[in-house]
Design an enzyme around this catalytic site. Structure first.
Site, mmCIF file in Angstrom:
data_model
loop_
_atom_site.group_PDB
_atom_site.id
_atom_site.type_symbol
_atom_site.label_atom_id
_atom_site.label_comp_id
_atom_site.label_asym_id
_atom_site.label_seq_id
_atom_site.Cartn_x
_atom_site.Cartn_y
_atom_site.Cartn_z
ATOM 1 N N GLU A 112 0.856 -1.205 0.000
ATOM 2 C CA GLU A 112 0.000 0.000 0.000
ATOM 3 C C GLU A 112 0.883 1.243 0.000
ATOM 4 O O GLU A 112 2.103 1.141 0.209
ATOM 5 C CB GLU A 112 -0.945 -0.021 1.215
ATOM 6 C CG GLU A 112 -2.038 -1.071 1.071
ATOM 7 C CD GLU A 112 -2.984 -1.153 2.261
ATOM 8 O OE1 GLU A 112 -2.820 -0.401 3.219
ATOM 9 O OE2 GLU A 112 -3.889 -2.001 2.209
ATOM 10 N N HIS A 239 -9.319 9.331 2.710
ATOM 11 C CA HIS A 239 -8.840 8.257 1.826
ATOM 12 C C HIS A 239 -9.031 8.744 0.394
ATOM 13 O O HIS A 239 -10.103 9.243 0.039
ATOM 14 C CB HIS A 239 -9.638 6.972 2.067
ATOM 15 C CG HIS A 239 -8.964 5.758 1.527
ATOM 16 N ND1 HIS A 239 -8.787 5.552 0.171
ATOM 17 C CD2 HIS A 239 -8.400 4.689 2.136
ATOM 18 C CE1 HIS A 239 -8.144 4.407 -0.009
ATOM 19 N NE2 HIS A 239 -7.901 3.861 1.165
ATOM 20 N N ARG A 285 -1.150 8.754 1.517
ATOM 21 C CA ARG A 285 -2.534 9.200 1.318
ATOM 22 C C ARG A 285 -2.747 10.706 1.314
ATOM 23 O O ARG A 285 -3.573 11.225 0.580
ATOM 24 C CB ARG A 285 -3.387 8.643 2.455
ATOM 25 C CG ARG A 285 -3.972 7.378 2.065
ATOM 26 C CD ARG A 285 -4.764 6.832 3.175
ATOM 27 N NE ARG A 285 -4.650 5.404 3.012
ATOM 28 C CZ ARG A 285 -5.092 4.524 3.861
ATOM 29 N NH1 ARG A 285 -5.664 4.918 4.958
ATOM 30 N NH2 ARG A 285 -4.953 3.261 3.613
ATOM 31 N N HIS A 347 -11.782 9.366 6.396
ATOM 32 C CA HIS A 347 -11.525 7.938 6.604
ATOM 33 C C HIS A 347 -11.052 7.605 8.015
ATOM 34 O O HIS A 347 -11.467 6.615 8.598
ATOM 35 C CB HIS A 347 -10.459 7.521 5.587
ATOM 36 C CG HIS A 347 -10.128 6.068 5.581
ATOM 37 N ND1 HIS A 347 -11.053 5.096 5.272
ATOM 38 C CD2 HIS A 347 -8.951 5.403 5.833
ATOM 39 C CE1 HIS A 347 -10.475 3.898 5.327
ATOM 40 N NE2 HIS A 347 -9.219 4.059 5.685
ATOM 41 N N ARG A 382 -1.362 8.974 8.945
ATOM 42 C CA ARG A 382 -1.212 7.542 9.237
ATOM 43 C C ARG A 382 -0.762 6.775 7.997
ATOM 44 O O ARG A 382 -1.326 6.938 6.909
ATOM 45 C CB ARG A 382 -2.530 6.969 9.727
ATOM 46 C CG ARG A 382 -2.503 5.451 9.875
ATOM 47 C CD ARG A 382 -3.787 4.934 10.464
ATOM 48 N NE ARG A 382 -4.901 5.029 9.557
ATOM 49 C CZ ARG A 382 -5.311 4.054 8.755
ATOM 50 N NH1 ARG A 382 -4.673 2.899 8.726
ATOM 51 N NH2 ARG A 382 -6.360 4.229 7.974
#
Ligand code: FAD
Ligand code: SIN
Length: 535
Positions: A112, A239, A285, A347, A382
């Site tokens: 990811e 997100h 992100r 998110h 995060r």
């Protein structure tokens, strides 16, 4: 009605369930949850749990990736603890019966954004549902745990409820919570030697979110009212890829899809991410969500496109069965042959109730773990799939702390008054609650979203203050309902986000403001901390 246990756990996501299961070895546990037991952010987690299990990976690399994404605000010690303890916690999940996806006899590792190695342990693309299934089964056969659905915590019980005037420097104790039993419409008093907040996130503060309806920030609001310190609420993660027009909550298209090779394009077929970051579509992100926001504002388009058509269609179906099937059956979109229209959506909350490395809050006997907590791991942003990990690691550490400092003694709890709703009336004004909820979500989306400015934040603060005061007045006069409890909490949490955002005079990670566009101001390298005693 008074119900006593040694431990009261609020929330049935990964944090609450994993902690309840362990703590049940120490005494009686009551676990309350406000809806059906599996309904939680955990249940919808797709990508997986970031853990160093491959011989090609190291703790140092995962620590570096996490610290880089946190943009200077992650607490190094928390990050190190989380990453080094991850393999043990993962093994416990496997032992409890979570069936992670394997390849050639080993755990299959996904990739990811922001990760320098493949390290995402997953159960296809429905990791969270598999975790909930296994943990809930283990809970259901444990004799020491009572799980109560449709029980929503209203407020933590502290000195405030004994009529004491609590000040900044007075120690505060938590003795449980007042809880509305929704089905029977009665407020009960749950008393416990230790109370654990595991009530998850805040997504529904915003109009568009990937979070299920339970995510209304109740834990943060309750802890704030009780006098706990709240940190870093300005860092709300959006997100980048939720399915455009998929309703509320928005359906998530996992970042693992970009990890598998999916690429982002504008409607004019430009692969725009390379203009923003060398990692292209797999940048972290904050960068991808901000880039999409800029592109949409520039073009006036409603969405960008996530393209998988160059990838093997059988592999897509096999690796992402939930996303493939949901898109096809619910949204009539074949992701193997059509591009996916995506937009960012709220998110995850990086901030929350401040805890130490053992899940302790500043309030005696009150612990917090999971998304509701701020352990210092995430800093200003995060890293993908570090959230389920943070929840299990710090839930375990809270359990260890309680085990080493055992305190099962209900006699220590003072006499707590029953819930007093005399002088209040039954509300039939559902329309007021629904309207205020929408208005808060719209204000937060329009003015406190991915790109902020002083003007927008101040406007949001003024408007929210009006609504907040109205809600408080209404709350004092009305019998509590689930809708009213959530609305009050949404208003409180929105206020905390706005205040935190106003106080941060720089752009860092998830907080981007056009008034301070320069990034990473070394003078601002500190957490934003809010206490009700100072506002
Ligand atoms: P939750 O799982 O949200 O559980 C909170 C619980 O508290 C719920 O049971 C709720 O009903 C209950 N509750 C709330 N308020 C009250 C109240 N007042 N009274 C009683 N009960 C209450 N993270 C990853 O690391 N990897 C991923 O792949 C990933 N994918 C995600 C996909 C989606 C769509 C979403 C929304 C999130 C994802 N995340 C992921 C984030 C991660 O799922 C959450 O941060 C994590 O599951 C939080 O766990 P938790 O136990 O703290 O809270
Ligand atoms: C995702 O699957 O993209 C979500 C992962 C996360 O929130 O960490």
């Amino acid at each position: 009605m008074e119900i006593i246990s040694d431990y009261l756990v609020i929330g049935s996501g990964i944090a609450g369930l994993s902690l309840a299961l362990k703590t049940a070895a120490l005494g009686t546990v009551i676990l309350i949850t406000k809806k059906e037991k599996a309904e939680s952010n955990t249940n919808y987690a797709q990508g997986g749990i970031a853990t160093v299990v491959s011989s090609l990976d190291t703790f140092e690399l995962h620590i570096t990736d996490t610290l880089k994404t946190g943009m200077g605000l992650s607490h190094k010690e928390s990050v190190e603890v989380m990453i080094k303890e991850a393999p043990d916690r993962l093994n416990e999940l496997i032992h409890v019966g979570v069936a992670f996806t394997e390849k050639d006899g080993l755990l299959d590792l996904g990739r990811e954004g922001g990760h320098s190695r493949n390290r995402i342990v997953h159960a296809h693309d429905h990791t969270g549902a598999e975790i909930e299934r296994a943990l809930l089964y283990a809970i259901s056969i444990h004799p020491n745990i009572t799980l109560l659905e449709d029980h929503i915590a209203i407020d933590l019980i502290t000195e405030h409820h004994l009529g004491f005037q609590v000040k900044n420097d007075t120690p505060i104790h938590c003795w449980g919570a007042y809880v509305l039993d929704v089905k029977n419409n009665v407020v009960k008093k749950f008393l416990a030697s230790r109370t654990i907040l595991a009530s998850g996130g805040v997504g529904h503060v915003y109009l568009h979110t990937t979070n299920p309806l339970i995510a209304t920030g109740d834990g943060v609001a309750m802890a704030y009212r009780a006098g706990a310190l709240i940190g870093n609420m300005e860092f709300i993660q959006f997100h980048p890829t939720s399915l455009f027009n998929s309703g509320s909550p928005s359906f998530l298209i996992s970042e693992a899809i970009r990890g598998f090779g999916g690429k982002l394009f504008t409607k004019r077929n430009e692969e725009f991410m390379n203009r923003y970051d060398a990692r292209g579509s797999l940048a972290s992100r904050d960068i991808v969500a901000q880039a999409i926001d800029i592109e949409l504002k520039k073009s006036g388009d409603e969405y960008v496109l996530l393209d998988l058509r160059h990838l093997d269609s059988e592999s897509i179906k096999q690796k992402f069965p939930l996303i493939y099937k949901t898109c096809l059956e619910k949204f009539k979109l074949d992701i193997t042959s059509e591009s996916i229209p995506v937009v960012p959506a709220a998110h995850y909350s990086c901030g929350g109730v401040i805890t130490d490395l053992n899940g302790r809050t500043g309030i005696e006997n009150l612990y917090a773990c999971g998304e509701v907590a701020m352990t210092g791991v995430h800093g200003a942003n995060r890293l993908a799939s570090n959230s389920l990990l943070e929840a299990i690691v710090f839930a375990h550490r809270a359990f260890e702390d309680m085990r080493l400092n055992k305190k099962n003694n209900p006699d220590m709890i003072p006499k707590i008054p029953e819930w007093d709703d005399s002088g209040t009336f039954d509300s039939e004004e559902w329309v007021l609650i629904e309207h205020d909820r929408k208005e808060i979500q719209q204000i937060m989306w329009d003015y406190v979203g991915i790109v902020r400015s002083n003007l927008r934040l101040e406007r949001a603060e003024r408007r929210l203050n009006l609504i907040k005061n109205e809600i408080e007045n209404y709350y004092k006069r009305t019998k509590v309902t689930e809708g009213l409890i959530e609305l009050r909490n949404l208003a409180t949490v929105s206020d905390l986000i706005i205040k935190s955002a106003i106080s941060r005079k720089e752009s860092r990670g998830l907080h981007y403001t056009t008034d301070y566009p320069q990034k990473d101001d070394k003078n601002c390298l500190q957490d934003t901390i809010i206490s009700r005693f100072e506002s």
